[in-house]
Design a protein around this motif. Structure first.
Motif, mmCIF file in Angstrom:
data_model
loop_
_atom_site.group_PDB
_atom_site.id
_atom_site.type_symbol
_atom_site.label_atom_id
_atom_site.label_comp_id
_atom_site.label_asym_id
_atom_site.label_seq_id
_atom_site.Cartn_x
_atom_site.Cartn_y
_atom_site.Cartn_z
ATOM 1 N N PRO A 77 35.580 73.681 71.546
ATOM 2 C CA PRO A 77 34.466 73.079 70.796
ATOM 3 C C PRO A 77 34.810 71.676 70.287
ATOM 4 C CG PRO A 77 34.750 75.356 70.146
ATOM 5 C CD PRO A 77 35.912 75.018 71.036
ATOM 6 N N GLU A 78 36.070 71.461 69.924
ATOM 7 C CA GLU A 78 36.493 70.144 69.448
ATOM 8 C C GLU A 78 36.360 69.093 70.553
ATOM 9 O OE1 GLU A 78 38.477 72.961 69.066
ATOM 10 O OE2 GLU A 78 37.877 73.274 66.978
ATOM 11 N N MET A 79 36.685 69.487 71.775
ATOM 12 C CA MET A 79 36.550 68.558 72.905
ATOM 13 C C MET A 79 35.083 68.193 73.106
ATOM 14 S SD MET A 79 39.297 70.378 75.464
ATOM 15 C CE MET A 79 39.045 69.320 76.867
ATOM 16 N N LEU A 80 34.205 69.180 72.998
ATOM 17 C CA LEU A 80 32.768 68.914 73.140
ATOM 18 C C LEU A 80 32.278 68.011 72.014
ATOM 19 C CD1 LEU A 80 31.510 72.457 74.182
ATOM 20 C CD2 LEU A 80 31.471 70.394 75.596
ATOM 21 N N ASP A 81 32.701 68.301 70.789
ATOM 22 C CA ASP A 81 32.299 67.465 69.648
ATOM 23 C C ASP A 81 32.769 66.024 69.828
ATOM 24 O OD1 ASP A 81 31.109 69.634 68.419
ATOM 25 O OD2 ASP A 81 32.789 70.011 67.058
ATOM 26 N N ASN A 82 34.008 65.855 70.274
ATOM 27 C CA ASN A 82 34.548 64.501 70.470
ATOM 28 C C ASN A 82 33.797 63.743 71.555
ATOM 29 O OD1 ASN A 82 36.459 64.927 68.484
ATOM 30 N ND2 ASN A 82 38.081 65.471 69.908
ATOM 31 N N LYS A 83 33.465 64.434 72.644
ATOM 32 C CA LYS A 83 32.734 63.789 73.738
ATOM 33 C C LYS A 83 31.327 63.413 73.281
ATOM 34 C CE LYS A 83 32.678 62.310 77.921
ATOM 35 N NZ LYS A 83 33.590 61.232 78.297
ATOM 36 N N LYS A 84 30.667 64.311 72.538
ATOM 37 C CA LYS A 84 29.326 64.006 72.042
ATOM 38 C C LYS A 84 29.381 62.803 71.104
ATOM 39 C CE LYS A 84 25.218 65.865 69.821
ATOM 40 N NZ LYS A 84 24.535 67.062 69.309
ATOM 41 N N GLN A 85 30.383 62.766 70.235
ATOM 42 C CA GLN A 85 30.498 61.641 69.315
ATOM 43 C C GLN A 85 30.741 60.338 70.073
ATOM 44 O OE1 GLN A 85 29.801 61.914 65.929
ATOM 45 N NE2 GLN A 85 29.622 59.712 66.294
ATOM 46 N N GLU A 86 31.534 60.404 71.142
ATOM 47 C CA GLU A 86 31.758 59.219 71.983
ATOM 48 C C GLU A 86 30.433 58.700 72.544
ATOM 49 O OE1 GLU A 86 33.847 58.030 76.259
ATOM 50 O OE2 GLU A 86 34.288 59.987 75.377
ATOM 51 N N ILE A 87 29.588 59.612 72.991
ATOM 52 C CA ILE A 87 28.297 59.238 73.565
ATOM 53 C C ILE A 87 27.381 58.652 72.479
ATOM 54 C CG2 ILE A 87 26.196 60.153 74.656
ATOM 55 C CD1 ILE A 87 28.147 62.214 76.057
ATOM 56 N N LEU A 88 27.346 59.303 71.322
ATOM 57 C CA LEU A 88 26.506 58.802 70.232
ATOM 58 C C LEU A 88 26.990 57.437 69.750
ATOM 59 C CD1 LEU A 88 25.928 62.093 68.202
ATOM 60 C CD2 LEU A 88 24.324 60.924 69.738
ATOM 61 N N ASP A 89 28.303 57.259 69.681
ATOM 62 C CA ASP A 89 28.847 55.953 69.294
ATOM 63 C C ASP A 89 28.457 54.881 70.303
ATOM 64 O OD1 ASP A 89 29.994 57.099 67.055
ATOM 65 O OD2 ASP A 89 32.033 57.155 67.890
ATOM 66 N N TYR A 90 28.485 55.249 71.599
ATOM 67 C CA TYR A 90 28.080 54.296 72.638
ATOM 68 C C TYR A 90 26.617 53.910 72.459
ATOM 69 C CZ TYR A 90 27.005 52.230 77.123
ATOM 70 O OH TYR A 90 26.573 51.366 78.102
ATOM 71 N N ILE A 91 25.759 54.903 72.288
ATOM 72 C CA ILE A 91 24.324 54.638 72.100
ATOM 73 C C ILE A 91 24.100 53.784 70.860
ATOM 74 C CG2 ILE A 91 22.112 55.721 71.491
ATOM 75 C CD1 ILE A 91 22.932 58.073 73.336
ATOM 76 N N ASN A 92 24.789 54.126 69.775
ATOM 77 C CA ASN A 92 24.586 53.418 68.502
ATOM 78 C C ASN A 92 25.160 52.011 68.490
ATOM 79 O OD1 ASN A 92 23.169 55.561 67.371
ATOM 80 N ND2 ASN A 92 25.041 56.537 66.644
ATOM 81 N N SER A 93 25.936 51.667 69.516
ATOM 82 C CA SER A 93 26.469 50.303 69.583
ATOM 83 C C SER A 93 25.417 49.316 70.101
ATOM 84 C CB SER A 93 27.730 50.254 70.458
ATOM 85 O OG SER A 93 27.414 50.474 71.818
ATOM 86 N N PHE A 94 24.247 49.827 70.470
ATOM 87 C CA PHE A 94 23.128 49.005 70.936
ATOM 88 C C PHE A 94 21.977 49.174 69.958
ATOM 89 C CE2 PHE A 94 25.601 50.077 74.633
ATOM 90 C CZ PHE A 94 25.609 48.917 75.391
ATOM 91 N N SER A 95 21.170 48.149 69.871
ATOM 92 C CA SER A 95 19.969 48.282 69.047
ATOM 93 C C SER A 95 18.753 48.064 69.936
ATOM 94 C CB SER A 95 19.992 47.282 67.888
ATOM 95 O OG SER A 95 20.000 45.971 68.384
ATOM 96 N N CYS A 96 17.644 48.530 69.436
ATOM 97 C CA CYS A 96 16.415 48.359 70.209
ATOM 98 C C CYS A 96 15.555 47.287 69.556
ATOM 99 C CB CYS A 96 15.649 49.677 70.292
ATOM 100 S SG CYS A 96 15.127 50.343 68.693
ATOM 101 N N ALA A 97 14.623 46.831 70.305
ATOM 102 C CA ALA A 97 13.597 45.916 69.817
ATOM 103 C C ALA A 97 12.294 46.397 70.438
ATOM 104 C CB ALA A 97 13.909 44.489 70.248
#
Length: 126
Positions: free
Chosen positions: A29-49
């Motif tokens: 579960p920790e591996m899944l949590d870490n991977k999900k957080q990596e994806i969310l961090d990637y998404i959150n590094s961009f902003s929308c307009a």
């Protein structure tokens, strides 16, 4: 007497060769949590307009098929990179389901129908 000693030694040998769940190299579960957080961090590094807009992507693997949820993201992300990250997570989640014999409610999760850019963040509008 020799037979008993031989039998005891053989038993210890067999016990020492058994697999130990703590040493299992499967998905945790920790591996899944870490991977999900990596994806969310990637998404959150961009902003929308308003001009660039937002989109959604199926995420995770329910044990009986289909995604667990949908993530929203700004169209400014590199969609190939995002898809690769999401595919890696899917493979890990699917493997975890198999390893643990997971079950789920089997309800179909649908893509959000109304996503908007709110203060630079893609948001699902209810």
């Amino acid at each position: 007497m020799k037979t008993k000693i031989l039998l005891i030694c053989f038993s210890f040998l067999l016990l020492s060769m058994q697999c130990d769940d703590e040493n299992h190299s499967g998905i945790t579960p920790e591996m899944l949590d870490n991977k999900k957080q990596e994806i969310l961090d990637y998404i959150n590094s961009f902003s929308c307009a308003e001009a660039s807009g937002c989109n959604s992507i199926a995420f995770g693997a329910k044990p009986c098929g289909g995604p667990r949820e949908f993530l929203v993201y700004p169209n400014s992300v590199d969609q190939v990179t995002l898809q690769n990250l999401v595919d890696e997570y899917y493979d890990m989640d699917n493997e975890y389901n198999i390893q643990t014999g997971a079950v789920s409610d089997c309800m179909v999760v649908t893509a959000p129908s109304n996503i908007d850019c709110v203060n630079g963040v893609c948001t699902i509008i209810d």
